[in-house]
Scaffold this motif. Structure first.
Motif, PDB file in Angstrom:
ATOM      1  N   ASP A 173      -8.542  -5.836   1.701  1.00  0.00           N
ATOM      2  CA  ASP A 173      -7.949  -7.336   2.179  1.00  0.00           C
ATOM      3  C   ASP A 173      -6.877  -8.260   0.692  1.00  0.00           C
ATOM      4  OD1 ASP A 173      -8.057  -7.258   4.677  1.00  0.00           O
ATOM      5  OD2 ASP A 173      -9.877  -8.245   5.069  1.00  0.00           O
ATOM      6  N   SER A 174      -8.024  -8.057  -0.316  1.00  0.00           N
ATOM      7  CA  SER A 174      -7.568  -8.306  -1.550  1.00  0.00           C
ATOM      8  C   SER A 174      -7.006  -7.429  -2.463  1.00  0.00           C
ATOM      9  CB  SER A 174      -9.253  -8.439  -2.894  1.00  0.00           C
ATOM     10  OG  SER A 174      -8.995  -6.359  -2.623  1.00  0.00           O
ATOM     11  N   GLY A 175      -5.988  -6.327  -2.096  1.00  0.00           N
ATOM     12  CA  GLY A 175      -5.143  -5.398  -2.687  1.00  0.00           C
ATOM     13  C   GLY A 175      -5.332  -4.262  -3.100  1.00  0.00           C
ATOM     14  N   LYS A 176      -7.016  -4.093  -3.729  1.00  0.00           N
ATOM     15  CA  LYS A 176      -7.570  -3.941  -4.088  1.00  0.00           C
ATOM     16  C   LYS A 176      -7.812  -2.122  -3.464  1.00  0.00           C
ATOM     17  CE  LYS A 176     -12.155  -1.756  -6.037  1.00  0.00           C
ATOM     18  NZ  LYS A 176     -13.406  -2.469  -6.068  1.00  0.00           N
ATOM     19  N   VAL A 177      -6.995  -0.725  -4.179  1.00  0.00           N
ATOM     20  CA  VAL A 177      -6.627   0.245  -3.657  1.00  0.00           C
ATOM     21  C   VAL A 177      -7.834   1.147  -3.925  1.00  0.00           C
ATOM     22  CG1 VAL A 177      -4.810   1.939  -2.786  1.00  0.00           C
ATOM     23  CG2 VAL A 177      -4.387  -0.157  -2.888  1.00  0.00           C
ATOM     24  N   VAL A 178      -8.448   1.912  -2.702  1.00  0.00           N
ATOM     25  CA  VAL A 178      -9.816   2.902  -3.044  1.00  0.00           C
ATOM     26  C   VAL A 178      -9.129   4.303  -2.842  1.00  0.00           C
ATOM     27  CG1 VAL A 178     -11.606   1.735  -3.712  1.00  0.00           C
ATOM     28  CG2 VAL A 178     -11.053   2.437  -1.516  1.00  0.00           C
ATOM     29  N   SER A 179      -9.542   5.289  -3.918  1.00  0.00           N
ATOM     30  CA  SER A 179      -9.351   6.934  -3.150  1.00  0.00           C
ATOM     31  C   SER A 179     -10.189   7.119  -3.093  1.00  0.00           C
ATOM     32  CB  SER A 179      -8.206   8.117  -4.289  1.00  0.00           C
ATOM     33  OG  SER A 179      -8.830   9.343  -4.198  1.00  0.00           O
ATOM     34  N   MET A 180     -10.662   7.418  -1.470  1.00  0.00           N
ATOM     35  CA  MET A 180     -11.728   8.750  -0.640  1.00  0.00           C
ATOM     36  C   MET A 180     -11.603  10.073  -0.978  1.00  0.00           C
ATOM     37  SD  MET A 180     -12.237   5.619   1.012  1.00  0.00           S
ATOM     38  CE  MET A 180     -13.355   5.553   1.717  1.00  0.00           C
ATOM     39  N   GLN A 181     -12.700  10.421  -1.679  1.00  0.00           N
ATOM     40  CA  GLN A 181     -12.403  12.129  -2.320  1.00  0.00           C
ATOM     41  C   GLN A 181     -14.006  12.579  -1.832  1.00  0.00           C
ATOM     42  OE1 GLN A 181     -11.126  12.128  -6.118  1.00  0.00           O
ATOM     43  NE2 GLN A 181      -9.151  10.811  -6.304  1.00  0.00           N
ATOM     44  N   PRO A 219      -6.314   0.770 -11.280  1.00  0.00           N
ATOM     45  CA  PRO A 219      -7.536   1.920 -11.943  1.00  0.00           C
ATOM     46  C   PRO A 219      -8.778   1.776 -12.713  1.00  0.00           C
ATOM     47  CG  PRO A 219      -5.727   1.445 -12.884  1.00  0.00           C
ATOM     48  CD  PRO A 219      -5.094   0.651 -12.188  1.00  0.00           C
ATOM     49  N   ASN A 220      -9.592   2.909 -11.935  1.00  0.00           N
ATOM     50  CA  ASN A 220     -10.496   3.067 -12.948  1.00  0.00           C
ATOM     51  C   ASN A 220     -10.147   4.636 -13.655  1.00  0.00           C
ATOM     52  OD1 ASN A 220     -12.756   3.624 -13.661  1.00  0.00           O
ATOM     53  ND2 ASN A 220     -14.685   2.945 -12.256  1.00  0.00           N
ATOM     54  N   GLU A 221      -9.601   4.197 -15.199  1.00  0.00           N
ATOM     55  CA  GLU A 221      -9.533   5.578 -15.460  1.00  0.00           C
ATOM     56  C   GLU A 221     -10.700   6.904 -15.520  1.00  0.00           C
ATOM     57  OE1 GLU A 221      -6.622   6.910 -15.826  1.00  0.00           O
ATOM     58  OE2 GLU A 221      -5.007   4.969 -15.161  1.00  0.00           O
ATOM     59  N   GLY A 222     -11.511   5.962 -16.101  1.00  0.00           N
ATOM     60  CA  GLY A 222     -12.683   7.100 -16.070  1.00  0.00           C
ATOM     61  C   GLY A 222     -13.498   7.579 -14.824  1.00  0.00           C
ATOM     62  N   SER A 223     -13.580   6.692 -14.206  1.00  0.00           N
ATOM     63  CA  SER A 223     -14.110   7.568 -12.671  1.00  0.00           C
ATOM     64  C   SER A 223     -12.939   8.789 -11.931  1.00  0.00           C
ATOM     65  CB  SER A 223     -13.913   6.187 -11.278  1.00  0.00           C
ATOM     66  OG  SER A 223     -15.038   7.144 -10.551  1.00  0.00           O
ATOM     67  N   LEU A 224     -11.569   7.752 -12.298  1.00  0.00           N
ATOM     68  CA  LEU A 224     -11.119   8.917 -11.921  1.00  0.00           C
ATOM     69  C   LEU A 224     -11.195  10.420 -12.061  1.00  0.00           C
ATOM     70  CD1 LEU A 224      -8.042   6.776 -11.036  1.00  0.00           C
ATOM     71  CD2 LEU A 224      -9.352   7.504  -9.689  1.00  0.00           C
ATOM     72  N   SER A 225     -10.929  10.425 -13.713  1.00  0.00           N
ATOM     73  CA  SER A 225     -11.042  11.464 -14.649  1.00  0.00           C
ATOM     74  C   SER A 225     -11.822  12.578 -14.402  1.00  0.00           C
ATOM     75  CB  SER A 225     -10.448  11.333 -16.181  1.00  0.00           C
ATOM     76  OG  SER A 225     -11.299  12.349 -16.668  1.00  0.00           O
ATOM     77  N   PHE A 226     -12.987  11.823 -14.287  1.00  0.00           N
ATOM     78  CA  PHE A 226     -14.728  12.778 -14.362  1.00  0.00           C
ATOM     79  C   PHE A 226     -14.733  13.117 -13.101  1.00  0.00           C
ATOM     80  CE2 PHE A 226     -18.767  11.916 -11.934  1.00  0.00           C
ATOM     81  CZ  PHE A 226     -19.587  12.630 -12.831  1.00  0.00           C
ATOM     82  N   HIS A 227     -14.325  12.067 -11.536  1.00  0.00           N
ATOM     83  CA  HIS A 227     -14.109  13.323 -10.613  1.00  0.00           C
ATOM     84  C   HIS A 227     -13.552  14.309 -10.416  1.00  0.00           C
ATOM     85  CE1 HIS A 227     -16.084   9.657  -9.367  1.00  0.00           C
ATOM     86  NE2 HIS A 227     -16.790   9.674  -8.626  1.00  0.00           N
ATOM     87  N   LYS A 228     -12.369  14.467 -10.951  1.00  0.00           N
ATOM     88  CA  LYS A 228     -11.468  15.468 -10.716  1.00  0.00           C
ATOM     89  C   LYS A 228     -11.527  16.662 -11.208  1.00  0.00           C
ATOM     90  CE  LYS A 228      -6.427  16.691 -11.730  1.00  0.00           C
ATOM     91  NZ  LYS A 228      -5.040  15.522 -13.143  1.00  0.00           N
TER      92      LYS A 228
END
Length: 161
Positions: A149-157, A127-136
């Motif tokens: 493929d690396s296992g990284k998960v991104v939220s498409m907003q 998680p990129n908490e700063g970015s998630l909080s900022f965008h919310k």
């Protein structure tokens, strides 16, 4: 006072260095990659304070010839959007509301071009908490998720303009 302007060739090294400082939550960008992205972008805005670049944003509108899986994901689902490829705020620019101000600059320009939505992705795993909080806080809503493929998960907003 913070000024917003287009980048100059003299800004390239600083922009690359700002990106490198947060590369774990963006993606690598050397000078050649920056020039490539700059040519594809509809909006590249730098924030300057006392003559120094302290942040920047790169954004493309739908229809750009950008071969990027996240951009393509949004392109399959949205019309009339502007995609934030990256926004980077340097250490000297943090805590000044600069992210919102840069997004406001892009929003105003994109609206003039008839765009209806701003799109961006942010890291969920890890998680990129700063970015998630900022965008919310700035009105973005999740449209979906992508798992790399690396296992990284991104939220498409998205955010309505």
């Amino acid at each position: 006072m913070i000024k917003f302007r287009a980048p100059t060739p003299e800004d390239t090294a600083t922009i690359v260095a700002l990106n490198e400082a947060v590369v774990a939550v963006t993606s690598p960008m050397d000078e050649a990659r920056f020039q490539y992205l700059l040519e594809l972008s509809d909006f590249c805005i730098v924030a300057e304070e006392e003559g120094a670049v302290i942040g920047f944003v790169l954004a493309m509108q739908n229809g750009a010839a950008y071969e990027n899986a996240n951009f393509e994901w949004f392109s399959e689902r949205l019309n009339k959007f502007v995609y934030i490829d990256r926004i980077v705020i340097g250490e000297d620019g943090r805590g000044k509301g600069l992210g919102k101000l840069l997004y406001d600059q892009v929003s105003a320009a994109a609206k003039k071009d008839g765009r209806l939505v701003m799109a961006a992705e942010m890291d969920l795993v890890p998680p990129n908490e700063g970015s998630l909080s900022f965008h919310k806080k700035n009105g973005f809503l999740a449209l979906g998720e992508r798992t790399y493929d690396s296992g990284k998960v991104v939220s498409m907003q998205i955010k309505s303009l």
